[in-house]
Write an enzyme that holds these catalytic residues in place. Structure first.
Site, PDB file in Angstrom:
ATOM      1  N   HIS A 138       3.424  -5.311  -1.974  1.00  0.00           N
ATOM      2  CA  HIS A 138       2.517  -4.236  -2.016  1.00  0.00           C
ATOM      3  C   HIS A 138       1.183  -4.292  -1.716  1.00  0.00           C
ATOM      4  O   HIS A 138       0.442  -3.764  -0.924  1.00  0.00           O
ATOM      5  CB  HIS A 138       2.805  -3.327  -3.332  1.00  0.00           C
ATOM      6  CG  HIS A 138       1.926  -2.261  -3.650  1.00  0.00           C
ATOM      7  ND1 HIS A 138       1.614  -1.139  -2.863  1.00  0.00           N
ATOM      8  CD2 HIS A 138       0.793  -2.093  -4.540  1.00  0.00           C
ATOM      9  CE1 HIS A 138       0.958  -0.268  -3.544  1.00  0.00           C
ATOM     10  NE2 HIS A 138       0.259  -0.919  -4.460  1.00  0.00           N
TER      11      HIS A 138
ATOM     12  N   HIS B   1      -5.929  -5.435  -6.392  1.00  0.00           N
ATOM     13  CA  HIS B   1      -6.107  -4.150  -6.831  1.00  0.00           C
ATOM     14  C   HIS B   1      -5.201  -3.881  -8.063  1.00  0.00           C
ATOM     15  O   HIS B   1      -5.757  -2.963  -8.890  1.00  0.00           O
ATOM     16  CB  HIS B   1      -6.210  -3.052  -5.704  1.00  0.00           C
ATOM     17  CG  HIS B   1      -4.596  -2.642  -5.449  1.00  0.00           C
ATOM     18  ND1 HIS B   1      -3.869  -3.387  -4.453  1.00  0.00           N
ATOM     19  CD2 HIS B   1      -4.022  -1.729  -5.999  1.00  0.00           C
ATOM     20  CE1 HIS B   1      -2.874  -2.721  -4.358  1.00  0.00           C
ATOM     21  NE2 HIS B   1      -2.650  -1.549  -5.260  1.00  0.00           N
TER      22      HIS B   1
ATOM     23  N   GLU C 268      -4.524  -3.895 -13.885  1.00  0.00           N
ATOM     24  CA  GLU C 268      -3.566  -3.080 -14.413  1.00  0.00           C
ATOM     25  C   GLU C 268      -2.157  -3.427 -14.709  1.00  0.00           C
ATOM     26  O   GLU C 268      -1.634  -3.288 -15.758  1.00  0.00           O
ATOM     27  CB  GLU C 268      -3.353  -1.741 -13.530  1.00  0.00           C
ATOM     28  CG  GLU C 268      -2.373  -0.579 -13.896  1.00  0.00           C
ATOM     29  CD  GLU C 268      -3.248   0.406 -14.932  1.00  0.00           C
ATOM     30  OE1 GLU C 268      -4.455  -0.026 -15.209  1.00  0.00           O
ATOM     31  OE2 GLU C 268      -2.873   1.175 -15.570  1.00  0.00           O
ATOM     32  N   ASP C 269      -1.531  -4.347 -14.168  1.00  0.00           N
ATOM     33  CA  ASP C 269       0.019  -4.657 -14.059  1.00  0.00           C
ATOM     34  C   ASP C 269       0.030  -6.153 -14.520  1.00  0.00           C
ATOM     35  O   ASP C 269       1.110  -6.652 -14.488  1.00  0.00           O
ATOM     36  CB  ASP C 269       0.422  -4.427 -12.726  1.00  0.00           C
ATOM     37  CG  ASP C 269       0.731  -2.928 -12.478  1.00  0.00           C
ATOM     38  OD1 ASP C 269       0.446  -2.128 -13.406  1.00  0.00           O
ATOM     39  OD2 ASP C 269       0.815  -2.554 -11.316  1.00  0.00           O
TER      40      ASP C 269
ATOM     41  N   ASP D 120      -3.808   2.141  -0.790  1.00  0.00           N
ATOM     42  CA  ASP D 120      -2.756   2.115  -2.093  1.00  0.00           C
ATOM     43  C   ASP D 120      -1.740   3.027  -2.137  1.00  0.00           C
ATOM     44  O   ASP D 120      -0.576   3.124  -1.926  1.00  0.00           O
ATOM     45  CB  ASP D 120      -3.552   2.034  -3.411  1.00  0.00           C
ATOM     46  CG  ASP D 120      -2.434   1.726  -4.668  1.00  0.00           C
ATOM     47  OD1 ASP D 120      -1.285   1.293  -4.503  1.00  0.00           O
ATOM     48  OD2 ASP D 120      -2.959   2.689  -5.442  1.00  0.00           O
TER      49      ASP D 120
ATOM     50  N   ASP E 222       0.528  25.339  21.411  1.00  0.00           N
ATOM     51  CA  ASP E 222      -0.398  24.127  21.415  1.00  0.00           C
ATOM     52  C   ASP E 222       0.068  23.179  20.346  1.00  0.00           C
ATOM     53  O   ASP E 222      -0.759  22.554  19.560  1.00  0.00           O
ATOM     54  CB  ASP E 222      -1.779  24.663  21.165  1.00  0.00           C
ATOM     55  CG  ASP E 222      -1.875  25.595  20.061  1.00  0.00           C
ATOM     56  OD1 ASP E 222      -0.613  26.098  19.705  1.00  0.00           O
ATOM     57  OD2 ASP E 222      -2.856  26.272  19.692  1.00  0.00           O
TER      58      ASP E 222
HETATM   59 MN    MN Z   1      -1.265  -0.277  -5.830  1.00  0.00          MN
END
Ligand code: MN
Length: 714
Positions: free
Chosen positions: A48, A72, A76-77, A139, A259
């Protein structure tokens, strides 16, 4: 899965000599902290951040952005800390990763359309570096590309959010390819049936359309060559959601949307663009009003191009966009095009021109010379005049800058505003005049017996709060004048052995109400409270004229009354309440400019005393009320002065002369000579205030033979 070597290669092509070491180290670190984590697709989690970094190189961004892209999700993780990131990758990378993390932690309800605009602005306002937004968009794009691994419920939620929030942000930043892809994937999850339908139709017509595209391209090339124009011609489909929008807007089926194909002509110079436009219009007839010159007048996001729609060879509409290579670059990558690596000082000078619009939004841009430094220190403030805050339910409210919890409370509901007695911001109690900041969660504490305060007017920022507070104060004033007016009327009626209540109940009062020019009895009573009507004027309608007694008045008394009547509204301001009946204490005779205090006197309104008045000091503190003089008073007030002087011929004439020269009308004079050949004189004069009185006393004091001048109480 993209490999780190692909990413490094790509950076080298658009930025030779870039600090690839930073990107490599970020990759190694990211691989270590995400080790063992697996995505729903079954792939290692590392895929990712790698894909996100790959998208960032597609936008040709600098190495700091790519490194931040690889990291990134670190905060957070994983167990990584900001301190660690700063130590390893420097403050810029950490700052950007921190910004992306902050955005990931926001949780808002994006279901309502009116909410979406606030959320979009909030996201833009919270990211103080545009690269935070660019990473967030990459992301989201990768997450959308892999959305099929989620549950259906989650798919719909994320697709809706992407459609409402992120696609419009990509659009606003001018990154149209990303906006199109985000819209198409959202469309696929939100309207699967419609999406498949268009997909099938496009496939069905594919061959037919390819022949058509080739045909048109050839015609354009041929005519351009005749005009000695050399350019690239591209033919393409509109994106699926774009076709769907056309079908909806024009209420037609797929076959009737002509169009759905667009052509693009790319040239070298602006002049060639206009020449090419002339060529197109000479081959096919242009449709009036469909021509747009975004070269002459660029879009706010710097998009430049010529747009025209013509009637094609089979009578169908054909959309053609004409622009330079440079413009095409901006049209693809939007704001990111301005952030991409540019070589040498020439790029810097060019940047000055291209960034003109953005500069307005960028802080501290004046101190920046080098383009890399510009990228590193850039801070955006896209909406400097607004703040975006959360309600406890997760709604986002847009308020003006420096708005307070009181503004927030009134924005929720007038009653919440009126009963607002305290506020919590992010769980912490704050003062009511606290200035709210973007991203904060605000909770209002209400109490049913709490009332707005006039002081709030000094700090609220919204018109709604201001008008509601004023409205409330006005109502409060009326309530007070009603109570006061009623007491005063009752007292006046009692004096003539009448009952004001009976008079009200029987409706007899109506006569007075009408003749005194009021609509209702309450209005009249409030009028008495406000001092616009005297109770005697009311009672007069119920007592025979012969019985009406008016206290005998001295000449001075009548003069005083006349002076006061010149302007029935007094120069006194009662704190919290305007326009209420006041009278002045005879004991100390206050003048404008004197420090004063008020006492509520039953049935007579508010009596004003000087703060030094001994009479006032002994009064019940519960009846005390704070007063202030109006800033401008143009009334005259009577005041008595005492002059002690030697008993000399002509002295009285000198004093009265000095008094009238100083602008003081003499209302009364009293002179007594004493045994010690001195004289005591009392003058009652009309003055405009304490200052005026002081000047007058000075004038009199300067006269020969005058010993002493003093202000007396009565
Ligand atoms: Mn992410």
């Amino acid at each position: 899965m993209i490999r780190i070597t692909d990413i490094l290669d790509r950076i080298s092509t658009y930025h030779p000599g870039a600090d690839l070491d930073l990107v490599e180290r970020a990759y190694v670190y990211s691989a270590r902290i995400h080790e063992g984590q697996v995505r729903l697709s079954g792939e290692p989690y590392l895929s990712h951040p790698l894909e996100v970094a790959g998208l960032l190189t597609k936008l040709r961004l600098d190495t700091v952005s790519v490194a931040a892209g690889l990291l990134h999700d670190a905060l957070e993780d994983t167990n990584a800390t900001a301190e660690e990131l700063t130590e390893l990758f420097g403050p810029h990378v950490t700052h950007i990763v921190g910004g992306v993390t902050k955005l990931s932690r926001l949780s808002f309800r994006s279901s309502e359309a009116r909410q979406a605009e606030s959320v979009r602005k909030m996201i833009l306002a919270m990211a103080d570096d545009i690269r935070v937004i660019l990473i967030k968009l990459c992301d989201r794009l990768h997450n959308m590309r892999t959305l099929r691994f989620h549950t259906e419920r989650k798919q719909i939620k994320i697709a809706q959010e992407t459609f409402d929030i992120y696609a419009p942000i990509a659009n606003r930043l001018g990154i149209y390819w990303m906006k199109d892809e985000l819209e198409d994937i959202s469309f696929m999850y939100l309207f699967p049936h419609e999406y498949r339908d268009i997909e099938n139709q496009v496939a069905r017509k594919k061959e037919e359309q390819q022949a058509y595209i080739d045909n048109i391209k050839e015609m354009i090339h041929k005519k351009m060559a005749e005009a000695h124009l050399d350019g690239e011609v591209q033919g393409r489909h509109k994106h699926f959601y774009g076709i769907y929008q056309k079908m909806m807007a024009q209420q037609v089926s797929f076959d009737d949307v002509y169009d759905i194909l667009g052509f693009r002509v790319i040239l070298d110079t602006v002049q060639q663009c206009y020449e090419a436009l002339g060529v197109m219009h000479s081959i096919w007839k242009p449709i009036a009003k469909r021509f747009k010159d975004y070269i002459g007048i660029p879009k706010p996001n710097m998009y430049q191009s010529l747009h025209t729609t013509v009637i094609g060879p089979f009578g169908e509409r054909v959309e053609i966009q004409i622009r330079t290579r440079e413009m095409d670059h901006v049209a693809r990558d939007g704001i990111a095009a301005h952030w991409q690596y540019k070589e040498g000082a020439a790029a810097d000078r060019k940047a000055g021109k291209v960034f003109a619009w953005l500069r307005k939004l960028v802080e501290e841009q004046k101190h920046v010379k080098d383009p890399n430094e510009f990228m590193e220190t850039v801070r955006i403030e896209l909406f400097p005049n607004e703040v975006y805050v959360f309600t406890p339910r997760g709604d986002v409210l847009t308020l003006p800058k420096a708005a307070t919890p009181v503004d927030f409370a009134y924005a929720i509901h007038s009653e919440v505003g009126n009963q607002c007695m305290g506020a919590k911001v992010d769980g912490r109690m704050v003062p009511l005049k606290y200035e709210l900041k973007t991203g904060q969660r605000v909770e209002i504490i209400t109490s049913s017996n709490h009332r707005p305060s006039k002081d709030w007017l000094s700090f609220v920022k919204t018109a709604k709060a201001r008008s509601r507070i004023r409205q409330h104060i006005k109502a409060e004033e009326r309530k007070q004048s009603l109570a006061l007016g009623r007491e005063m009327c009752e007292k006046a009626f009692r004096k003539y052995h009448l009952s004001f209540n009976k008079c009200l109940k029987s409706g007899d009062i109506e006569k007075a109400v009408q003749e005194l020019g009021y609509k209702t009895a309450d209005d009249l009573i409030a009028g008495v409270g406000y001092g616009k009507v005297t109770p005697l004027q009311v009672v007069r309608y119920f007592v025979p004229k012969s019985e009406l007694t008016e206290p005998r008045k001295t000449i001075v008394g009548r003069l005083k009354e006349r002076i006061h009547r010149q302007k029935p509204k007094s120069g006194i301001l009662v704190k919290g309440v305007n326009d209420i009946l006041v009278r002045y204490g005879k004991c100390c005779n206050p003048l404008p400019g004197d420090p004063v205090v008020g006492y509520i006197t039953r049935g007579q309104g508010i009596t004003v005393h000087r703060t030094t008045c001994p009479h006032a000091l002994s009064m019940d503190s519960a009846r005390r009320i704070e007063l202030q003089w109006a800033p401008e008073v143009d009334e005259l007030y009577p005041v008595k002065i005492h002059v002690l002087c030697h008993d000399k011929m002509g002295l009285l004439a000198s004093i009265t002369g000095a008094l009238s020269e100083a602008g003081a009308n003499i209302l009364d004079a009293d002179v007594k000579t004493r045994a010690d050949s001195r004289a005591e004189c009392y003058f009652t004069v009309a003055v405009s205030g304490a200052k005026h009185l002081e000047e007058i006393m000075k004038c009199v004091n300067r006269i020969r033979h005058v010993i002493k001048v003093t202000r007396t109480a009565a």
